[in-house]
Design a protein around this motif. Structure first.
Motif, short mmCIF file in Angstrom:
data_model
loop_
_atom_site.label_atom_id
_atom_site.label_comp_id
_atom_site.label_asym_id
_atom_site.label_seq_id
_atom_site.Cartn_x
_atom_site.Cartn_y
_atom_site.Cartn_z
N THR A 197 0.81 -1.22 0.00
CA THR A 197 0.00 0.00 0.00
C THR A 197 0.85 1.27 0.00
N ALA A 198 2.17 1.12 0.00
CA ALA A 198 3.06 2.28 0.00
C ALA A 198 3.08 2.92 -1.38
N PRO A 199 3.48 4.19 -1.46
CA PRO A 199 3.54 4.85 -2.77
C PRO A 199 4.63 4.31 -3.69
N MET A 242 5.42 -1.63 -6.60
CA MET A 242 5.78 -2.98 -6.19
C MET A 242 6.97 -3.51 -6.99
N GLU A 243 7.07 -3.08 -8.27
CA GLU A 243 8.21 -3.50 -9.07
C GLU A 243 9.52 -3.03 -8.46
N SER A 244 9.53 -1.82 -7.92
CA SER A 244 10.74 -1.30 -7.28
C SER A 244 11.06 -2.06 -6.01
N ILE A 245 10.04 -2.41 -5.25
CA ILE A 245 10.25 -3.17 -4.02
C ILE A 245 10.87 -4.53 -4.32
N VAL A 246 10.34 -5.20 -5.34
CA VAL A 246 10.87 -6.51 -5.73
C VAL A 246 12.32 -6.38 -6.20
#
Length: 213
Positions: free
Chosen positions: A77-79, A82-86
């Motif tokens: 739910t963060a701005p 999700m691609e960057s998180i992965v």
């Protein structure tokens, strides 16, 4: 920085991968026997197999800790996309697991009687290929996150995807040891790594979004 600290504190990263890599390189000469010529021929492949299996050991911890404490739901739910998180998690895995294996491989090559010309090519091939192992492993971790006994299923899913990287990585080191041209397998290995890094974060993010619903 958070993922790096988790990798060091929670175990299954830096120390475990290196220890497994060392065990493989120590046990192979005992199994093969005092045949230095045979050891020299199989050394590049053994180093690559050891590095691949060492990477595999810590894959189930890439997302499991965030899943267990609920951080993964907050990250979703963060701005931040999700691609960057992965991608960041794959990078943290490579720094804590892949990079130490790359640096340790030439040292452990001495135990396998690795030919002199092969040292630089083992180092180069692992440096080019191990990022693909981490990104593919992150994709496997995303597929099995939240599943009981997901580590075994993830291994079965990820190992076939590792095979092309293993083939071309070991071929680069073998050709380098024999004094042959390494251009073709090295280009193919680099192409696999760049393609995986460019495409799989999107697939991993999509799978995570489905699993978190």
């Amino acid at each position: 920085m958070r993922d790096l600290m988790l990798a060091f504190r929670a175990g299954g990263g830096f120390g475990l991968g290196l220890a497994f890599f060392l065990i493989v390189t120590v046990l192979v000469p005992f199994g093969v026997g005092p045949q230095t010529d045979l050891l020299s021929r199989i050394a590049p492949g053994i180093l690559w197999i050891g590095a691949l299996l060492a990477c595999l050991l810590s894959l189930d911890r890439i997302l499991a800790l965030d899943w267990e404490d609920g951080s993964l739901d907050l990250l979703a739910t963060a701005p931040l996309p999700m691609e960057s998180i992965v991608t960041i998690k794959a990078l943290a895995h490579w720094i804590t697991t892949g990079l130490p294996l790359v640096l340790a491989a030439p040292v452990l090559g001495v135990l396998l009687n690795l030919p002199g010309p092969a040292y630089q090519w083992v180092l180069i091939s692992l440096a080019v290929g191990t990022p693909a192992l981490s990104v593919i492993g992150t994709f496997g971790a995303a597929l099995t996150v939240g599943l009981k006994r997901g580590g075994l299923l993830m291994s079965l899913l990820v190992l076939p995807l590792y095979v092309p990287t293993l083939i071309f990585g070991a071929e680069v080191a073998r050709r380098g040891a024999d004094g042959l041209s390494v251009q073709t397998p090295l280009m193919l290995l680099a192409g696999i790594s760049f393609g995986v890094i460019a495409l799989l974060p999107f697939a991993s993010a999509a799978v995570l979004k489905i699993n978190l619903r």
